[in-house]
Design a protein around this motif. Structure first.
Motif, PDB file in Angstrom:
ATOM      1  N   ILE A   9       0.809  -1.229   0.000  1.00 38.11           N
ATOM      2  CA  ILE A   9       0.000   0.000   0.000  1.00 38.11           C
ATOM      3  C   ILE A   9       0.840   1.275   0.000  1.00 38.11           C
ATOM      4  O   ILE A   9       0.287   2.373   0.025  1.00 38.11           O
ATOM      5  CB  ILE A   9      -0.993   0.027   1.175  1.00 38.11           C
ATOM      6  N   TRP A  10       2.175   1.145  -0.022  1.00 42.84           N
ATOM      7  CA  TRP A  10       3.026   2.336  -0.120  1.00 42.84           C
ATOM      8  C   TRP A  10       2.693   3.327   0.992  1.00 42.84           C
ATOM      9  O   TRP A  10       2.578   4.514   0.775  1.00 42.84           O
ATOM     10  CB  TRP A  10       2.857   2.960  -1.504  1.00 42.84           C
ATOM     11  N   ALA A  11       2.554   2.764   2.211  1.00 43.55           N
ATOM     12  CA  ALA A  11       2.219   3.568   3.393  1.00 43.55           C
ATOM     13  C   ALA A  11       0.961   4.393   3.197  1.00 43.55           C
ATOM     14  O   ALA A  11       0.855   5.547   3.636  1.00 43.55           O
ATOM     15  CB  ALA A  11       3.395   4.476   3.792  1.00 43.55           C
ATOM     16  N   TYR A  51       1.323   4.565  13.601  1.00 47.16           N
ATOM     17  CA  TYR A  51       1.620   5.814  14.283  1.00 47.16           C
ATOM     18  C   TYR A  51       1.266   5.791  15.772  1.00 47.16           C
ATOM     19  O   TYR A  51       1.352   6.820  16.446  1.00 47.16           O
ATOM     20  CB  TYR A  51       0.862   6.971  13.615  1.00 47.16           C
ATOM     21  N   ARG A  52       0.859   4.645  16.301  1.00 45.63           N
ATOM     22  CA  ARG A  52       0.446   4.585  17.695  1.00 45.63           C
ATOM     23  C   ARG A  52       1.545   5.003  18.677  1.00 45.63           C
ATOM     24  O   ARG A  52       1.234   5.636  19.692  1.00 45.63           O
ATOM     25  CB  ARG A  52      -0.059   3.176  18.023  1.00 45.63           C
ATOM     26  N   PRO A  53       2.833   4.713  18.401  1.00 45.48           N
ATOM     27  CA  PRO A  53       3.856   5.166  19.357  1.00 45.48           C
ATOM     28  C   PRO A  53       3.902   6.687  19.540  1.00 45.48           C
ATOM     29  O   PRO A  53       4.340   7.172  20.581  1.00 45.48           O
ATOM     30  CB  PRO A  53       5.164   4.653  18.727  1.00 45.48           C
ATOM     31  N   SER A  54       3.440   7.445  18.531  1.00 41.99           N
ATOM     32  CA  SER A  54       3.437   8.906  18.651  1.00 41.99           C
ATOM     33  C   SER A  54       2.026   9.458  18.852  1.00 41.99           C
ATOM     34  O   SER A  54       1.774  10.642  18.634  1.00 41.99           O
ATOM     35  CB  SER A  54       4.073   9.542  17.410  1.00 41.99           C
ATOM     36  N   GLY A  55       1.091   8.574  19.251  1.00 43.93           N
ATOM     37  CA  GLY A  55      -0.260   9.010  19.575  1.00 43.93           C
ATOM     38  C   GLY A  55      -1.247   8.950  18.427  1.00 43.93           C
ATOM     39  O   GLY A  55      -2.402   9.377  18.585  1.00 43.93           O
ATOM     40  N   GLY A  56      -0.835   8.424  17.269  1.00 48.43           N
ATOM     41  CA  GLY A  56      -1.735   8.311  16.127  1.00 48.43           C
ATOM     42  C   GLY A  56      -2.364   6.939  16.022  1.00 48.43           C
ATOM     43  O   GLY A  56      -2.546   6.237  17.023  1.00 48.43           O
ATOM     44  N   ARG A  57      -2.677   6.543  14.799  1.00 54.43           N
ATOM     45  CA  ARG A  57      -3.335   5.259  14.556  1.00 54.43           C
ATOM     46  C   ARG A  57      -2.509   4.390  13.618  1.00 54.43           C
ATOM     47  O   ARG A  57      -1.677   4.895  12.861  1.00 54.43           O
ATOM     48  CB  ARG A  57      -4.721   5.497  13.935  1.00 54.43           C
ATOM     49  N   CYS A  58      -2.765   3.118  13.673  1.00 53.12           N
ATOM     50  CA  CYS A  58      -2.133   2.178  12.743  1.00 53.12           C
ATOM     51  C   CYS A  58      -2.931   2.174  11.434  1.00 53.12           C
ATOM     52  O   CYS A  58      -4.165   2.057  11.450  1.00 53.12           O
ATOM     53  CB  CYS A  58      -2.104   0.781  13.344  1.00 53.12           C
ATOM     54  N   GLN A  59      -2.239   2.294  10.300  1.00 51.98           N
ATOM     55  CA  GLN A  59      -2.935   2.319   9.016  1.00 51.98           C
ATOM     56  C   GLN A  59      -3.717   1.030   8.768  1.00 51.98           C
ATOM     57  O   GLN A  59      -4.804   1.065   8.184  1.00 51.98           O
ATOM     58  CB  GLN A  59      -1.927   2.546   7.892  1.00 51.98           C
ATOM     59  N   ALA A  60      -3.205  -0.101   9.222  1.00 51.50           N
ATOM     60  CA  ALA A  60      -3.925  -1.363   9.036  1.00 51.50           C
ATOM     61  C   ALA A  60      -5.223  -1.371   9.828  1.00 51.50           C
ATOM     62  O   ALA A  60      -6.262  -1.864   9.343  1.00 51.50           O
ATOM     63  CB  ALA A  60      -3.046  -2.540   9.444  1.00 51.50           C
ATOM     64  N   ASP A  61      -5.189  -0.835  11.053  1.00 57.29           N
ATOM     65  CA  ASP A  61      -6.413  -0.737  11.855  1.00 57.29           C
ATOM     66  C   ASP A  61      -7.454   0.123  11.149  1.00 57.29           C
ATOM     67  O   ASP A  61      -8.649  -0.199  11.137  1.00 57.29           O
ATOM     68  CB  ASP A  61      -6.103  -0.140  13.224  1.00 57.29           C
ATOM     69  N   GLU A  62      -6.998   1.236  10.564  1.00 58.05           N
ATOM     70  CA  GLU A  62      -7.910   2.140   9.874  1.00 58.05           C
ATOM     71  C   GLU A  62      -8.505   1.476   8.633  1.00 58.05           C
ATOM     72  O   GLU A  62      -9.702   1.598   8.361  1.00 58.05           O
ATOM     73  CB  GLU A  62      -7.179   3.425   9.483  1.00 58.05           C
ATOM     74  N   LEU A  80      10.877   3.723  12.978  1.00 57.91           N
ATOM     75  CA  LEU A  80      11.295   4.904  12.236  1.00 57.91           C
ATOM     76  C   LEU A  80      10.895   6.165  12.998  1.00 57.91           C
ATOM     77  O   LEU A  80      10.354   6.092  14.101  1.00 57.91           O
ATOM     78  CB  LEU A  80      10.699   4.876  10.827  1.00 57.91           C
ATOM     79  N   ASP A  81      11.164   7.312  12.446  1.00 60.16           N
ATOM     80  CA  ASP A  81      10.940   8.573  13.138  1.00 60.16           C
ATOM     81  C   ASP A  81       9.447   8.842  13.320  1.00 60.16           C
ATOM     82  O   ASP A  81       8.763   9.266  12.393  1.00 60.16           O
ATOM     83  CB  ASP A  81      11.583   9.715  12.346  1.00 60.16           C
ATOM     84  N   GLY A  82       8.943   8.562  14.512  1.00 61.51           N
ATOM     85  CA  GLY A  82       7.555   8.858  14.818  1.00 61.51           C
ATOM     86  C   GLY A  82       6.576   7.742  14.519  1.00 61.51           C
ATOM     87  O   GLY A  82       5.383   7.888  14.801  1.00 61.51           O
ATOM     88  N   TYR A  83       7.027   6.644  13.971  1.00 62.43           N
ATOM     89  CA  TYR A  83       6.116   5.534  13.681  1.00 62.43           C
ATOM     90  C   TYR A  83       6.877   4.220  13.543  1.00 62.43           C
ATOM     91  O   TYR A  83       8.100   4.199  13.376  1.00 62.43           O
ATOM     92  CB  TYR A  83       5.298   5.807  12.421  1.00 62.43           C
ATOM     93  N   ARG A  84       6.123   3.140  13.633  1.00 61.78           N
ATOM     94  CA  ARG A  84       6.656   1.809  13.344  1.00 61.78           C
ATOM     95  C   ARG A  84       6.240   1.430  11.929  1.00 61.78           C
ATOM     96  O   ARG A  84       5.214   1.885  11.429  1.00 61.78           O
ATOM     97  CB  ARG A  84       6.139   0.788  14.352  1.00 61.78           C
ATOM     98  N   TYR A  85       7.025   0.563  11.303  1.00 59.93           N
ATOM     99  CA  TYR A  85       6.834   0.225   9.895  1.00 59.93           C
ATOM    100  C   TYR A  85       6.867  -1.289   9.747  1.00 59.93           C
ATOM    101  O   TYR A  85       7.674  -1.968  10.389  1.00 59.93           O
ATOM    102  CB  TYR A  85       7.971   0.863   9.104  1.00 59.93           C
ATOM    103  N   GLY A  86       5.960  -1.830   8.923  1.00 58.66           N
ATOM    104  CA  GLY A  86       5.957  -3.272   8.750  1.00 58.66           C
ATOM    105  C   GLY A  86       4.859  -3.742   7.828  1.00 58.66           C
ATOM    106  O   GLY A  86       4.512  -3.077   6.849  1.00 58.66           O
ATOM    107  N   ASN A  87       4.308  -4.908   8.144  1.00 60.28           N
ATOM    108  CA  ASN A  87       3.294  -5.572   7.331  1.00 60.28           C
ATOM    109  C   ASN A  87       2.058  -5.827   8.193  1.00 60.28           C
ATOM    110  O   ASN A  87       2.113  -5.742   9.414  1.00 60.28           O
ATOM    111  CB  ASN A  87       3.825  -6.901   6.792  1.00 60.28           C
ATOM    112  N   ALA A  88       0.964  -6.166   7.535  1.00 61.21           N
ATOM    113  CA  ALA A  88      -0.259  -6.423   8.295  1.00 61.21           C
ATOM    114  C   ALA A  88      -1.125  -7.445   7.571  1.00 61.21           C
ATOM    115  O   ALA A  88      -1.000  -7.653   6.356  1.00 61.21           O
ATOM    116  CB  ALA A  88      -1.043  -5.139   8.519  1.00 61.21           C
TER     117      ALA A  88
END
Length: 242
Positions: A9-11, A51-62, A80-88
């Protein structure tokens, strides 16, 4: 019948917008609409931001929430800076994660590739209506060393699994590469012989996104929809248990 997709999904990027403007715009909604429009049951997602580590949401959850999927699992590969990166994995059916296998090259091999990232292979069980499915998903690296490492972890799983088995993701390798031949010798490429290309989405030149299955699944159909939300096109397979 169960409909499975794999989508880098290219983030959650808006690829046409980026081509036109050179700027980034992140929106999970088009990817959720894709899952709804195509009636997908299970989807493996690559290049997901959490983005949950910086108070946001996970794109997969959304994406799962907007698509009406009740189950989601995010696998953390990089910080990474302000977020975690991976697969879902997003699914209409319950997910039970069996293993998360780090794919980390030794320092001596990392320098051989222009761009290196630690990767993770996730193995999960899904309680589908037809019975339990084992799903493995991953985003391979860019070098032959990355590919060989991933395949070396996948092969024992293929040999040991007793359920219908699906392997999906962006593998960053084409069918003329040796690791593809190794996978194709023990699993069925659902798009074999169809010439489907997935990258880049605006003018595909390469087949690098895959759905493989074992001999406990029958391939009813496979296709690559002409959509451009990401820089990759998704791949979809319709499957049934034998």
């Amino acid at each position: 019948m169960i409909r499975v997709a794999s989508y880098n999904i290219w983030a959650a990027g808006d690829f046409p917008y980026t081509l036109q403007t050179g700027k980034e715009r992140r929106d999970p909604a088009p990817f959720a609409c894709f899952l709804q429009d195509e009636n997908v049951d299970i989807c493996c997602l690559n290049e997901v931001r959490d983005y949950r580590p910086s108070g946001g949401r996970c794109q997969a959850d959304e994406i799962a929430r907007l698509a009406g999927f009740g189950y989601v699992h995010f696998t953390h590969a990089l910080e990474l800076d302000g977020y975690r990166y991976g697969n879902a994995l997003v699914s209409r059916y319950p997910i039970r994660v069996l293993r998360e296998i780090p794919l980390v090259l030794p320092e001596t091999q990392r320098s051989r590739t222009e761009y290196y990232e630690d990767r993770v292979l996730t193995v999960a069980e899904i309680a589908a209506p037809e019975g339990a499915l084992t799903v493995a998903f991953c985003h391979f690296g860019l070098s032959s060393e990355d590919w060989n490492l991933a395949v070396s972890e996948i092969l024992p799983i293929v040999k040991s699994v007793r359920t219908p088995f699906i392997l999906a993701g962006d593998f960053n390798l084409e069918p003329n590469e040796k690791p593809y031949a190794v996978l194709a010798s023990v699993l069925c490429d659902t798009a074999a012989g169809k010439g489907y290309l997935t990258f880049p989405s605006n003018a595909p030149e390469k087949k690098i996104d895959y759905i493989f299955v074992n001999d406990r699944l029958r391939v009813l159909d496979c296709r690559v929809p002409n959509v451009m939300h990401s820089d990759h096109r998704p791949i979809i397979a319709d499957l049934e248990t034998k």
